[in-house]
Design a protein around this motif. Structure first.
Motif, PDB file in Angstrom:
ATOM      1  N   SER B  58       0.829  -1.200   0.000  1.00 29.23           N
ATOM      2  CA  SER B  58       0.000   0.000   0.000  1.00 29.23           C
ATOM      3  C   SER B  58       0.868   1.256   0.000  1.00 29.23           C
ATOM      4  CB  SER B  58      -0.888  -0.026   1.242  1.00 29.23           C
ATOM      5  OG  SER B  58      -1.752   1.069   1.218  1.00 29.23           O
ATOM      6  N   ASN B  59       0.513   2.191  -0.878  1.00 27.86           N
ATOM      7  CA  ASN B  59       1.235   3.457  -1.025  1.00 27.86           C
ATOM      8  C   ASN B  59       2.634   3.278  -1.625  1.00 27.86           C
ATOM      9  OD1 ASN B  59       1.191   6.272  -0.814  1.00 27.86           O
ATOM     10  ND2 ASN B  59       2.385   6.225   1.065  1.00 27.86           N
ATOM     11  N   ARG B  60       2.903   2.126  -2.227  1.00 27.66           N
ATOM     12  CA  ARG B  60       4.203   1.891  -2.873  1.00 27.66           C
ATOM     13  C   ARG B  60       4.060   2.079  -4.384  1.00 27.66           C
ATOM     14  NH1 ARG B  60       7.346  -2.135  -0.245  1.00 27.66           N
ATOM     15  NH2 ARG B  60       7.224  -1.871   2.008  1.00 27.66           N
ATOM     16  N   ILE B  61       5.165   2.448  -4.995  1.00 34.93           N
ATOM     17  CA  ILE B  61       5.191   2.585  -6.454  1.00 34.93           C
ATOM     18  C   ILE B  61       5.485   1.209  -7.059  1.00 34.93           C
ATOM     19  CG2 ILE B  61       6.377   3.678  -8.411  1.00 34.93           C
ATOM     20  CD1 ILE B  61       4.682   5.633  -6.773  1.00 34.93           C
ATOM     21  N   VAL B  62       4.659   0.807  -8.020  1.00 39.06           N
ATOM     22  CA  VAL B  62       4.846  -0.496  -8.673  1.00 39.06           C
ATOM     23  C   VAL B  62       4.866  -0.304 -10.186  1.00 39.06           C
ATOM     24  CG1 VAL B  62       3.778  -1.809  -6.799  1.00 39.06           C
ATOM     25  CG2 VAL B  62       2.363  -1.016  -8.684  1.00 39.06           C
ATOM     26  N   GLU B  63       5.588  -1.184 -10.833  1.00 35.30           N
ATOM     27  CA  GLU B  63       5.613  -1.188 -12.308  1.00 35.30           C
ATOM     28  C   GLU B  63       5.149  -2.568 -12.735  1.00 35.30           C
ATOM     29  OE1 GLU B  63       8.901   1.026 -14.124  1.00 35.30           O
ATOM     30  OE2 GLU B  63       9.047  -0.611 -15.580  1.00 35.30           O
ATOM     31  N   ILE B  64       3.948  -2.629 -13.327  1.00 38.79           N
ATOM     32  CA  ILE B  64       3.359  -3.949 -13.619  1.00 38.79           C
ATOM     33  C   ILE B  64       2.996  -4.075 -15.104  1.00 38.79           C
ATOM     34  CG2 ILE B  64       2.476  -4.578 -11.348  1.00 38.79           C
ATOM     35  CD1 ILE B  64      -0.225  -3.342 -12.193  1.00 38.79           C
ATOM     36  N   SER B  65       3.101  -5.310 -15.562  1.00 39.34           N
ATOM     37  CA  SER B  65       2.772  -5.603 -16.958  1.00 39.34           C
ATOM     38  C   SER B  65       1.596  -6.555 -17.014  1.00 39.34           C
ATOM     39  CB  SER B  65       3.963  -6.261 -17.654  1.00 39.34           C
ATOM     40  OG  SER B  65       5.090  -5.431 -17.530  1.00 39.34           O
ATOM     41  N   GLY B  66       0.731  -6.338 -18.003  1.00 31.95           N
ATOM     42  CA  GLY B  66      -0.413  -7.224 -18.164  1.00 31.95           C
ATOM     43  C   GLY B  66      -1.158  -6.917 -19.436  1.00 31.95           C
ATOM     44  N   ILE B  76      -7.497   2.502 -16.956  1.00 33.57           N
ATOM     45  CA  ILE B  76      -7.297   1.275 -17.726  1.00 33.57           C
ATOM     46  C   ILE B  76      -7.314   0.093 -16.755  1.00 33.57           C
ATOM     47  CG2 ILE B  76      -5.946   2.432 -19.538  1.00 33.57           C
ATOM     48  CD1 ILE B  76      -3.477   1.009 -18.521  1.00 33.57           C
ATOM     49  N   THR B  77      -7.726  -1.040 -17.270  1.00 35.15           N
ATOM     50  CA  THR B  77      -7.743  -2.255 -16.465  1.00 35.15           C
ATOM     51  C   THR B  77      -6.791  -3.272 -17.092  1.00 35.15           C
ATOM     52  OG1 THR B  77     -10.050  -1.858 -15.892  1.00 35.15           O
ATOM     53  CG2 THR B  77      -9.228  -4.071 -15.517  1.00 35.15           C
ATOM     54  N   LEU B  78      -5.941  -3.842 -16.247  1.00 34.31           N
ATOM     55  CA  LEU B  78      -5.034  -4.888 -16.714  1.00 34.31           C
ATOM     56  C   LEU B  78      -5.508  -6.225 -16.159  1.00 34.31           C
ATOM     57  CD1 LEU B  78      -1.470  -3.274 -16.233  1.00 34.31           C
ATOM     58  CD2 LEU B  78      -2.958  -3.203 -18.230  1.00 34.31           C
ATOM     59  N   THR B 100       2.646  -2.004 -19.936  1.00 34.67           N
ATOM     60  CA  THR B 100       3.362  -1.890 -18.662  1.00 34.67           C
ATOM     61  C   THR B 100       3.052  -0.509 -18.104  1.00 34.67           C
ATOM     62  OG1 THR B 100       5.141  -3.315 -19.426  1.00 34.67           O
ATOM     63  CG2 THR B 100       5.632  -1.891 -17.544  1.00 34.67           C
ATOM     64  N   ILE B 101       2.566  -0.471 -16.884  1.00 34.08           N
ATOM     65  CA  ILE B 101       2.257   0.821 -16.271  1.00 34.08           C
ATOM     66  C   ILE B 101       3.050   0.983 -14.960  1.00 34.08           C
ATOM     67  CG2 ILE B 101      -0.088   0.925 -17.251  1.00 34.08           C
ATOM     68  CD1 ILE B 101      -0.018   0.703 -13.640  1.00 34.08           C
ATOM     69  N   LYS B 102       3.275   2.244 -14.631  1.00 31.54           N
ATOM     70  CA  LYS B 102       3.914   2.555 -13.355  1.00 31.54           C
ATOM     71  C   LYS B 102       2.922   3.423 -12.585  1.00 31.54           C
ATOM     72  CE  LYS B 102       8.165   4.856 -11.808  1.00 31.54           C
ATOM     73  NZ  LYS B 102       9.291   5.668 -12.328  1.00 31.54           N
ATOM     74  N   THR B 124       5.300   1.173 -21.311  1.00 33.65           N
ATOM     75  CA  THR B 124       5.389   0.608 -22.659  1.00 33.65           C
ATOM     76  C   THR B 124       4.047   0.000 -23.044  1.00 33.65           C
ATOM     77  OG1 THR B 124       6.112  -1.537 -21.842  1.00 33.65           O
ATOM     78  CG2 THR B 124       7.848   0.011 -22.482  1.00 33.65           C
ATOM     79  N   SER B 125       3.812  -0.091 -24.330  1.00 37.80           N
ATOM     80  CA  SER B 125       2.595  -0.763 -24.800  1.00 37.80           C
ATOM     81  C   SER B 125       2.837  -1.289 -26.207  1.00 37.80           C
ATOM     82  CB  SER B 125       1.412   0.211 -24.825  1.00 37.80           C
ATOM     83  OG  SER B 125       1.657   1.261 -25.722  1.00 37.80           O
ATOM     84  N   ASN B 126       2.137  -2.365 -26.539  1.00 37.97           N
ATOM     85  CA  ASN B 126       2.198  -2.878 -27.922  1.00 37.97           C
ATOM     86  C   ASN B 126       0.883  -3.577 -28.274  1.00 37.97           C
ATOM     87  OD1 ASN B 126       2.348  -5.673 -27.005  1.00 37.97           O
ATOM     88  ND2 ASN B 126       4.437  -5.169 -26.378  1.00 37.97           N
TER      89      ASN B 126
END
Lengths: 181, 126
Positions: B58-66, B76-78, B100-102, B124-126
């Motif tokens: 909680s309250n942390r910065i994350v970089e996730i891909s989906g 947006i929903t991943l 990939t969102i941050k 990033t996105s493709n």
């Protein structure tokens, strides 16, 4: 062919007869400003709300950290000193809209009594207000306003800033609920 | 010391005394792009960590891909379960498939069995 037509009719009508209407991005705003001092207000655009169209039950969930203040330092103090957001990250509401009937909703605004339990920092308090509902295609817009007092939720305001924060905080919500099929 | 020099020093000191508290009081919000992520990986990995370990994100910065499963003007929903409220400057495109969102993880929504993030940016996105 009849089956195809029936399927299309069912698909078209399903939004109107969905059992649940939800939003994941409802707007909840609060204002605790005192005239002549820096405005104390914040908005949360990340609220989840669910309306059960069968019985009018309402549930909402707000993450405290998602309240956005114009002034960053005010947001830090709100989370760390007043709301203890790490320990109590959520506020919730569970209640119901009295006399709610989906079929009687109109495209004009209609008032419904809204009451339920608001939980902040793990403390439960009863809330009663009036909600304004409006039907737009397969969406229901819900607007409401009520007031809460910081001491009701054991939110201690230091003496130094007590005069700068309103004794009664105005909470305003605007949710656009979409049919969940 | 000349009178003009003394005035200049007094003005400078007063300026500093006003500027520093002003900067402290009115500093800007943290920008997601400037923050280092505490987690980098897939949505599935993060979901597993949140639900099955005691550590709090909680309250942390994350970089996730989906996989992008929903998008509108602000969200947006991943992979159907990660709801990412976008930063107002982000550009969304319905053509994106894998993203990939941050962003900042704010918590697990037990009403809808979903994970919520805000201040999100597309990396990033493709």
């Amino acid at each position: 062919m009849k089956k195809v037509i029936l399927f299309i009719v069912l698909l078209t009508c399903s939004g109107l007869h969905a059992q649940k209407f939800i939003t994941k991005t409802g707007e909840t705003h609060f204002k605790a400003s005192v005239e002549a001092f820096e405005p104390v207000e914040a908005i949360n655009k990340n609220t989840t709300a669910i309306l059960n169209a069968v019985n009018g039950d309402v549930a909402a969930l707000i993450f405290i950290r998602s309240f956005h203040f114009e002034i960053a330092l005010m947001e830090e103090h709100f989370n760390e000193n007043y709301m203890d957001s790490d320990k109590h990250p959520k506020a919730t509401f569970k209640g119901s809209l009295s006399e709610f009937e989906l079929d009687k909703l109109l495209k004009q605004e209609q008032s419904y009594p809204l009451s339920g339990t608001l939980t902040i920092k793990g403390i439960e308090r009863q809330i009663a207000t009036t909600a304004i509902l409006l039907k737009k295609d397969d969406m229901i817009e819900v607007k409401a306003q009520f007031e809460v007092k910081p001491e009701d939720f054991e939110i201690e305001i230091p003496k130094l800033v007590r005069e700068k924060i309103a004794k009664s905080i105005i909470v305003t919500l605007k949710y656009e609920l979409h049919a969940k099929i | 010391m000349q009178k003009s020099s003394r005035i200049a020093i007094v003005v400078l000191v007063l300026g500093i005394l006003v500027f520093i508290p002003f900067q402290m009081l009115y500093h800007e919000h943290d920008k997601t792009e400037d923050l280092k992520p505490d987690f980098e990986g897939s949505t599935l990995e993060l979901a597993d960590l949140i639900l099955h370990t005691s550590g709090s994100y909680s309250n942390r910065i994350v970089e996730i891909s989906g996989q992008l499963t929903y998008s509108d003007a602000s969200v947006i929903t991943l992979d159907h379960r990660f709801i990412c409220l976008m930063d107002s400057n982000s550009v969304l495109s319905k053509k994106m498939k894998n993203v990939t969102i941050k962003g900042r993880y704010v918590g697990y929504d037990d009403l809808l069995d979903e994970f919520k993030l805000d201040n999100c940016l597309i990396i990033t996105s493709n």
